[in-house]
Design an enzyme around this catalytic site. Structure first.
Site, PDB file in Angstrom:
ATOM      1  CB  SER B  21      -0.996  -0.053   1.294  1.00  0.00           C
ATOM      2  OG  SER B  21      -2.072   0.802   1.304  1.00  0.00           O
ATOM      3  CG  HIS B  48      -4.203  -0.873  -1.163  1.00  0.00           C
ATOM      4  ND1 HIS B  48      -4.014  -0.709   0.315  1.00  0.00           N
ATOM      5  CD2 HIS B  48      -4.870  -1.825  -1.431  1.00  0.00           C
ATOM      6  CE1 HIS B  48      -4.676  -1.896   1.075  1.00  0.00           C
ATOM      7  NE2 HIS B  48      -4.991  -2.634  -0.094  1.00  0.00           N
ATOM      8  CG  ASP B 141      -5.862  -5.440   2.138  1.00  0.00           C
ATOM      9  OD1 ASP B 141      -6.565  -6.494   2.438  1.00  0.00           O
ATOM     10  OD2 ASP B 141      -6.114  -4.816   1.274  1.00  0.00           O
TER      11      ASP B 141
END
Lengths: 274, 197
Positions: B21, B48, B141
């Protein structure tokens, strides 16, 4: 004999049971997504296993209705992929202006956000009154929501940004009335939209369309079911009719590829060549 | 340099799934630029990223890597020696027949693509032949997906939070499961080249 894992066997049996009992055919859906959706339903409903869920839905139609919504609902938003709408305005709308009546099929309309987005574009281009929009989905619950055209207000900011990026000519707040936590869309957008039940996995051609829009629906189908849908679309389009797919979907993997030419390739807007 | 506990298991691994991310651009660049051009497993990445990012990341990383880097296409057959990146605004899933599926299901862990979705479906498809690698990031996540990879017999690697630009994501994984290896950013590619290829 395929050497399937236990969960894959359970998923297959559940989908067979749903088909035999209720006629909904998910047997040719992409397995990874459907398995995740089933597992999501298990954890929400506290049911211990896929096999037990199979038993439950055979005897409990209300529970099946809930599972059906979970299996079929496609999450969407107004003006999802603004570039798609700008491409539509630039490359498709001008040729529609020559037509007297424009028949549009929005297949897999879900809760209606994208079909109302299209309606707004058509209004702004002065074409809406010539349009008959058939918005279909296999799930009665999402169709009811689509007909209401009431959406959570928390999404409006994002929809407004999308609308502006798509090339909207007015102010997005002209199209809704805010009430408490909800935004109710202008009922004039609904006038020429007919919402009805249609299942791409089992139903057939119902009319001759100038445009078919089916975005982010076929990503959930396996190749076999994709081919069924592509054939259905080809057979449902008028001569030189237009097909719009989702930005990650393509007719180019299909045996019907040659029947379509690109209008805007990156936005997956195609024209039937005959 | 690294304990060779899997010695003698030729080509045990078919794929490496990577979740990353905030801070990912640099981390991916470091790793992909050092992966050997003969690296055999498929590399499948969820970064992401903004829904509007389009094809930037695969194009950028393709220039940096000896391996071909491309965006994962719907129904594409996953090939060895390729690096695949999830398209922005879609979840990326691996089917049992080692092809990709996409979905526009709602965001999970505030993200689409979601790392857990890739990791969990890949764990089911590849079982013990999978490596899960979780890198820098500011949310949680990936932890659940990495746990599934471990449960399915795969190998789990987390970037050392000390070298991560944002340590929250690797820390989350370290708290959630007993990861097999915690490696500094610079040692991840050499490890993969020796242990996994």
């Amino acid at each position: 004999m395929e050497n399937l894992k236990n969960e894959s066997i359970e998923v297959k049996l559940l989908l067979d049971a749903i088909y035999m009992k209720y006629g909904y055919d998910f047997r040719n859906y992409s397995k990874a997504s459907i398995k995740r959706r089933i597992e999501g339903f298990l954890s929400q409903s506290g049911i211990g296993s896929i096999s037990f869920l199979q038993h439950e839905i055979l005897y409990n139609q209300v529970l099946f209705g809930k599972l059906l919504s979970q299996l079929s609902v496609n999450v969407t938003q107004m003006f999802r992929d603004p570039d798609f709408y700008s491409a539509l305005i630039k490359h498709v709308i001008p040729e529609l202006k020559k037509k007297k009546i424009i028949k549009i099929w929005h297949a897999g309309c879900s809760t209606g956000e994208e079909v109302y987005s299209l309606a707004i574009i058509l209004k702004e281009e002065g074409l809406y009154n010539k349009c008959r929009i058939y918005a279909t989905d296999m799930d009665e619950i999402v169709l009811q929501k689509a007909k209401k055209a009431i959406y959570p207000i928390k999404y409006i900011q994002e929809y407004t940004l999308n609308y502006n990026k798509a090339g909207g000519q007015k102010s997005f707040n002209d199209y809704y009335t805010a009430k408490y936590d909800f935004a109710m869309l202008d009922s004039g957008l609904k006038e020429n939209i007919l919402f009805s039940n249609h299942n791409l996995a089992s139903d057939s051609v119902f009319g001759e369309m100038d445009i078919i829009i089916c975005r982010n629906v076929m990503i959930y189908f396996d190749r076999e079911l994709q081919e069924r849908a592509f054939k259905l679309f080809k057979d449902s389009l008028c001569a030189r009719g237009i097909l719009c797919l989702g930005s990650k979907e393509t007719i180019r993997i299909s045996e019907y590829s040659d029947a379509f030419e690109d209008i805007v390739a990156p936005q997956k807007i195609y024209r039937l060549t005959k | 340099m690294f304990p060779d506990k899997d010695a003698g298991r030729e080509n045990r691994f078919e794929a490496v799934v990577v979740g990353v991310s905030a801070g990912g651009l640099k981390a991916l660049q470091v790793i992909l630029s050092e992966l050997d051009k003969k690296f055999h497993p498929s590399v499948i990445i969820v970064q992401h990223i903004s829904p509007a990012a389009d094809n930037f990341l695969p194009r950028f990383l393709n220039k940096k890597s000896a391996l071909p880097v491309k965006q994962a296409d719907e129904k594409e057959v996953i090939k060895s020696g390729y690096v695949y990146i999830a398209p922005p605004d879609y979840h990326l899933l691996v089917e049992e027949d080692k092809t990709f599926s996409l979905s526009v299901d709602g965001k999970i862990n505030y993200a689409r693509p979601c790392i857990d979705v890739l990791f969990e479906t890949a764990a089911y498809a590849y079982g013990a032949a999978l490596v899960g690698l979780l890198l820098t990031g500011a949310n949680r996540d990936g932890s659940q997906g990495l746990k599934k990879i471990k449960e399915a017999g795969g190998l789990t690697i987390v970037e050392d939070p000390k070298t991560a630009e944002v340590p929250i994501m690797p820390q989350g994984a370290i708290k959630t499961l007993d990861v097999d290896h915690i490696l500094s950013l610079r040692t991840i590619a050499p490890f993969l080249n020796i242990q996994v290829a």
